[in-house]
Design a protein around this motif. Structure first.
Motif, PDB file in Angstrom:
ATOM      1  N   VAL A 178       0.862  -1.174   0.000  1.00  0.00           N
ATOM      2  CA  VAL A 178       0.000   0.000   0.000  1.00  0.00           C
ATOM      3  C   VAL A 178       0.902   1.229   0.000  1.00  0.00           C
ATOM      4  CG1 VAL A 178      -1.722   1.324   1.258  1.00  0.00           C
ATOM      5  CG2 VAL A 178      -1.846  -1.181   1.212  1.00  0.00           C
ATOM      6  N   VAL A 179       0.781   2.057  -0.995  1.00  0.00           N
ATOM      7  CA  VAL A 179       1.629   3.244  -1.104  1.00  0.00           C
ATOM      8  C   VAL A 179       0.950   4.398  -0.391  1.00  0.00           C
ATOM      9  CG1 VAL A 179       2.732   4.867  -2.664  1.00  0.00           C
ATOM     10  CG2 VAL A 179       2.542   2.449  -3.300  1.00  0.00           C
ATOM     11  N   SER A 180       1.638   4.956   0.556  1.00  0.00           N
ATOM     12  CA  SER A 180       1.067   6.072   1.299  1.00  0.00           C
ATOM     13  C   SER A 180       1.298   7.370   0.534  1.00  0.00           C
ATOM     14  CB  SER A 180       1.721   6.158   2.683  1.00  0.00           C
ATOM     15  OG  SER A 180       1.281   7.300   3.354  1.00  0.00           O
ATOM     16  N   LEU A 181       0.223   8.155   0.375  1.00  0.00           N
ATOM     17  CA  LEU A 181       0.330   9.440  -0.293  1.00  0.00           C
ATOM     18  C   LEU A 181       0.546  10.570   0.699  1.00  0.00           C
ATOM     19  CD1 LEU A 181      -2.512   9.010  -2.932  1.00  0.00           C
ATOM     20  CD2 LEU A 181      -0.062   8.562  -3.179  1.00  0.00           C
ATOM     21  N   ARG A 182       0.572  10.207   1.975  1.00  0.00           N
ATOM     22  CA  ARG A 182       0.765  11.233   2.988  1.00  0.00           C
ATOM     23  C   ARG A 182       2.246  11.527   3.181  1.00  0.00           C
ATOM     24  NH1 ARG A 182      -1.946   8.147   7.777  1.00  0.00           N
ATOM     25  NH2 ARG A 182      -0.806   6.515   6.712  1.00  0.00           N
ATOM     26  N   THR A 183       2.537  12.701   3.665  1.00  0.00           N
ATOM     27  CA  THR A 183       3.909  13.048   4.005  1.00  0.00           C
ATOM     28  C   THR A 183       4.321  12.274   5.251  1.00  0.00           C
ATOM     29  OG1 THR A 183       3.635  15.266   3.127  1.00  0.00           O
ATOM     30  CG2 THR A 183       5.470  14.908   4.662  1.00  0.00           C
ATOM     31  N   VAL A 184       5.464  11.612   5.164  1.00  0.00           N
ATOM     32  CA  VAL A 184       5.939  10.849   6.306  1.00  0.00           C
ATOM     33  C   VAL A 184       6.523  11.808   7.332  1.00  0.00           C
ATOM     34  CG1 VAL A 184       7.555   9.101   7.083  1.00  0.00           C
ATOM     35  CG2 VAL A 184       6.413   8.845   4.879  1.00  0.00           C
ATOM     36  N   GLN A 191       8.888   5.286  17.510  1.00  0.00           N
ATOM     37  CA  GLN A 191       8.586   5.784  16.168  1.00  0.00           C
ATOM     38  C   GLN A 191       9.860   6.162  15.415  1.00  0.00           C
ATOM     39  OE1 GLN A 191       5.521   8.744  17.405  1.00  0.00           O
ATOM     40  NE2 GLN A 191       4.391   7.991  15.631  1.00  0.00           N
ATOM     41  N   ALA A 192      10.785   6.792  16.106  1.00  0.00           N
ATOM     42  CA  ALA A 192      12.047   7.175  15.468  1.00  0.00           C
ATOM     43  C   ALA A 192      12.794   5.934  14.977  1.00  0.00           C
ATOM     44  CB  ALA A 192      12.900   7.978  16.442  1.00  0.00           C
ATOM     45  N   CYS A 193      12.777   4.874  15.781  1.00  0.00           N
ATOM     46  CA  CYS A 193      13.442   3.625  15.382  1.00  0.00           C
ATOM     47  C   CYS A 193      12.761   3.014  14.163  1.00  0.00           C
ATOM     48  CB  CYS A 193      13.414   2.622  16.540  1.00  0.00           C
ATOM     49  SG  CYS A 193      14.453   3.060  17.952  1.00  0.00           S
ATOM     50  N   LEU A 194      11.447   2.975  14.190  1.00  0.00           N
ATOM     51  CA  LEU A 194      10.692   2.382  13.091  1.00  0.00           C
ATOM     52  C   LEU A 194      10.883   3.162  11.795  1.00  0.00           C
ATOM     53  CD1 LEU A 194       7.474   1.602  15.126  1.00  0.00           C
ATOM     54  CD2 LEU A 194       8.955  -0.106  14.058  1.00  0.00           C
ATOM     55  N   TYR A 215       6.813   2.721   7.804  1.00  0.00           N
ATOM     56  CA  TYR A 215       6.440   3.645   8.886  1.00  0.00           C
ATOM     57  C   TYR A 215       5.328   4.575   8.426  1.00  0.00           C
ATOM     58  CZ  TYR A 215       6.525   7.592  12.037  1.00  0.00           C
ATOM     59  OH  TYR A 215       6.124   8.592  12.902  1.00  0.00           O
ATOM     60  N   GLY A 216       5.493   5.173   7.254  1.00  0.00           N
ATOM     61  CA  GLY A 216       4.506   6.119   6.772  1.00  0.00           C
ATOM     62  C   GLY A 216       3.160   5.485   6.479  1.00  0.00           C
ATOM     63  N   ALA A 217       3.184   4.234   5.992  1.00  0.00           N
ATOM     64  CA  ALA A 217       1.940   3.570   5.620  1.00  0.00           C
ATOM     65  C   ALA A 217       1.168   3.049   6.822  1.00  0.00           C
ATOM     66  CB  ALA A 217       2.237   2.417   4.657  1.00  0.00           C
ATOM     67  N   TRP A 218       1.897   2.584   7.856  1.00  0.00           N
ATOM     68  CA  TRP A 218       1.209   1.859   8.927  1.00  0.00           C
ATOM     69  C   TRP A 218       1.462   2.382  10.334  1.00  0.00           C
ATOM     70  CZ3 TRP A 218      -2.506  -0.861   7.046  1.00  0.00           C
ATOM     71  CH2 TRP A 218      -2.390  -1.402   5.769  1.00  0.00           C
ATOM     72  N   PHE A 219       2.687   2.805  10.640  1.00  0.00           N
ATOM     73  CA  PHE A 219       3.008   3.168  12.023  1.00  0.00           C
ATOM     74  C   PHE A 219       2.730   4.637  12.349  1.00  0.00           C
ATOM     75  CE2 PHE A 219       6.282  -0.385  11.513  1.00  0.00           C
ATOM     76  CZ  PHE A 219       5.434  -1.328  12.057  1.00  0.00           C
ATOM     77  N   GLN A 220       2.850   5.491  11.351  1.00  0.00           N
ATOM     78  CA  GLN A 220       2.706   6.919  11.606  1.00  0.00           C
ATOM     79  C   GLN A 220       1.341   7.269  12.198  1.00  0.00           C
ATOM     80  OE1 GLN A 220       3.843   9.483   8.343  1.00  0.00           O
ATOM     81  NE2 GLN A 220       2.359  11.027   8.909  1.00  0.00           N
ATOM     82  N   ALA A 221       0.304   6.580  11.749  1.00  0.00           N
ATOM     83  CA  ALA A 221      -1.062   6.914  12.174  1.00  0.00           C
ATOM     84  C   ALA A 221      -1.436   6.353  13.539  1.00  0.00           C
ATOM     85  CB  ALA A 221      -2.058   6.409  11.128  1.00  0.00           C
ATOM     86  N   LEU A 222      -0.588   5.537  14.121  1.00  0.00           N
ATOM     87  CA  LEU A 222      -0.889   4.965  15.428  1.00  0.00           C
ATOM     88  C   LEU A 222      -0.665   6.001  16.520  1.00  0.00           C
ATOM     89  CD1 LEU A 222       0.801   1.455  15.045  1.00  0.00           C
ATOM     90  CD2 LEU A 222      -1.603   2.066  14.660  1.00  0.00           C
ATOM     91  N   ALA A 223      -1.595   6.067  17.455  1.00  0.00           N
ATOM     92  CA  ALA A 223      -1.499   7.046  18.551  1.00  0.00           C
ATOM     93  C   ALA A 223      -1.269   6.342  19.871  1.00  0.00           C
ATOM     94  CB  ALA A 223      -2.793   7.873  18.621  1.00  0.00           C
ATOM     95  N   ASP A 224      -0.448   6.953  20.686  1.00  0.00           N
ATOM     96  CA  ASP A 224      -0.121   6.406  22.008  1.00  0.00           C
ATOM     97  C   ASP A 224      -1.353   6.455  22.911  1.00  0.00           C
ATOM     98  OD1 ASP A 224       0.982   5.675  24.405  1.00  0.00           O
ATOM     99  OD2 ASP A 224       2.639   7.091  24.337  1.00  0.00           O
ATOM    100  N   ALA A 225      -1.732   5.264  23.422  1.00  0.00           N
ATOM    101  CA  ALA A 225      -2.873   5.190  24.337  1.00  0.00           C
ATOM    102  C   ALA A 225      -2.452   4.758  25.732  1.00  0.00           C
ATOM    103  CB  ALA A 225      -3.935   4.235  23.790  1.00  0.00           C
ATOM    104  N   GLY A 226      -1.141   4.782  25.982  1.00  0.00           N
ATOM    105  CA  GLY A 226      -0.658   4.516  27.333  1.00  0.00           C
ATOM    106  C   GLY A 226      -0.060   3.133  27.522  1.00  0.00           C
ATOM    107  N   VAL A 227       0.664   2.993  28.629  1.00  0.00           N
ATOM    108  CA  VAL A 227       1.292   1.723  29.008  1.00  0.00           C
ATOM    109  C   VAL A 227       0.663   1.246  30.297  1.00  0.00           C
ATOM    110  CG1 VAL A 227       3.443   0.557  29.622  1.00  0.00           C
ATOM    111  CG2 VAL A 227       3.475   2.398  27.929  1.00  0.00           C
ATOM    112  N   ASP A 228       0.249  -0.020  30.294  1.00  0.00           N
ATOM    113  CA  ASP A 228      -0.372  -0.588  31.486  1.00  0.00           C
ATOM    114  C   ASP A 228      -0.033  -2.067  31.549  1.00  0.00           C
ATOM    115  OD1 ASP A 228      -2.208  -0.596  33.782  1.00  0.00           O
ATOM    116  OD2 ASP A 228      -3.478  -1.819  32.497  1.00  0.00           O
ATOM    117  N   ALA A 229       0.381  -2.516  32.733  1.00  0.00           N
ATOM    118  CA  ALA A 229       0.705  -3.935  32.944  1.00  0.00           C
ATOM    119  C   ALA A 229       1.720  -4.436  31.917  1.00  0.00           C
ATOM    120  CB  ALA A 229      -0.565  -4.785  32.893  1.00  0.00           C
ATOM    121  N   ASN A 230       2.783  -3.657  31.722  1.00  0.00           N
ATOM    122  CA  ASN A 230       3.867  -4.012  30.806  1.00  0.00           C
ATOM    123  C   ASN A 230       3.410  -4.175  29.359  1.00  0.00           C
ATOM    124  OD1 ASN A 230       5.616  -3.959  32.929  1.00  0.00           O
ATOM    125  ND2 ASN A 230       5.772  -6.159  33.156  1.00  0.00           N
TER     126      ASN A 230
END
Length: 226
Positions: free
Chosen positions: A139-145, A159-162, A170-185
């Motif tokens: 899937v080719v992302s048309l968004r700016t990475v 994110q920087a590592c990815l 990263y641009g196609a799949w990881f960029q759009a993910l939002a941090d929802a917190g860390v719980d129970a490791n």
């Protein structure tokens, strides 16, 4: 990285690769890590069924093999499970010992820093075991990475590592993910759609978890929600 199960024609070389990575990593660390890895290697070489991914061995037998008492065995096995190297497949019951599996992919990922100590040929041999780029970048992302500004959070660092590993994925799949917190490791990430969440969970979770664990080794899971 997804390592094929060490069976078939290339089984012997894969087994040696795993043991070599563990050995080199141990030799580069302090005596406590060396002892822990020597113990897991003893279990692998003496009792582990590679084809079935099963370690069936009582605590008394392990204590004898390791020359320790059973309390030490309980503590060490708990550490190895928390580390993600051992996986409890069936809890022991009266007259039956517990059955464990070995997370060989996690072992290789955690020992990656020691691969160059073995040699460039070893590194190049293991690299193809990673997910082929063409399999996850159709899937080719048309968004700016865009890489999130470093705010000190676990996810921004991951994110920087990815992005450094593969900017297209990263641009196609990881960029759009939002941090929802860390719980129970476990780190929870919110995806924009159910399809996006399902695709990342099915095809990219190991790569995602690997990047997160390089920042914080205490994280044992990544949850993707929509």
């Amino acid at each position: 990285m997804q390592l094929p199960r060490p069976i078939g024609r290339e089984a012997a070389s894969r087994k040696y690769d795993i043991l070599s990575a563990l050995m080199a990593f141990a030799l580069s660390r302090d005596k406590h890590i060396q002892r822990q890895i020597l113990r897991i290697m003893a279990l692998i070489t003496t009792r582990y069924n590679w084809q079935r991914d099963e370690l069936t061995m009582g605590q008394g037998e392990i204590a004898r093999l390791w020359s320790v008492d059973e309390r030490t065995v309980k503590r060490e096995m708990a550490r190895l499970r928390a580390q993600g190297w051992l996986v409890l497949k069936r809890q022991g019951a009266r007259g039956r010992v517990s059955v464990y599996g070995m997370n060989l992919n996690q072992m290789l990922e955690d020992t990656r820093s020691a691969w160059p100590l073995i040699g460039d040929d070893f590194v190049s041999r293991l690299q193809p075991a990673e997910t082929p780029k063409h399999a996850v970048s159709n899937v080719v992302s048309l968004r700016t990475v865009h890489v999130a500004d470093g705010d000190g959070s676990l996810w921004s660092a991951a994110q920087a590592c990815l992005h450094a590993e593969d900017a297209a994925i990263y641009g196609a799949w990881f960029q759009a993910l939002a941090d929802a917190g860390v719980d129970a490791n476990a780190l929870t990430l919110a995806a924009p759609t159910k399809f996006h969440a399902a695709y990342v969970a099915s095809n990219l979770k190991e790569r995602l978890l690997s990047a997160v664990r390089r920042i914080d080794p205490t994280v044992r899971d990544v949850r993707i929600v929509a």
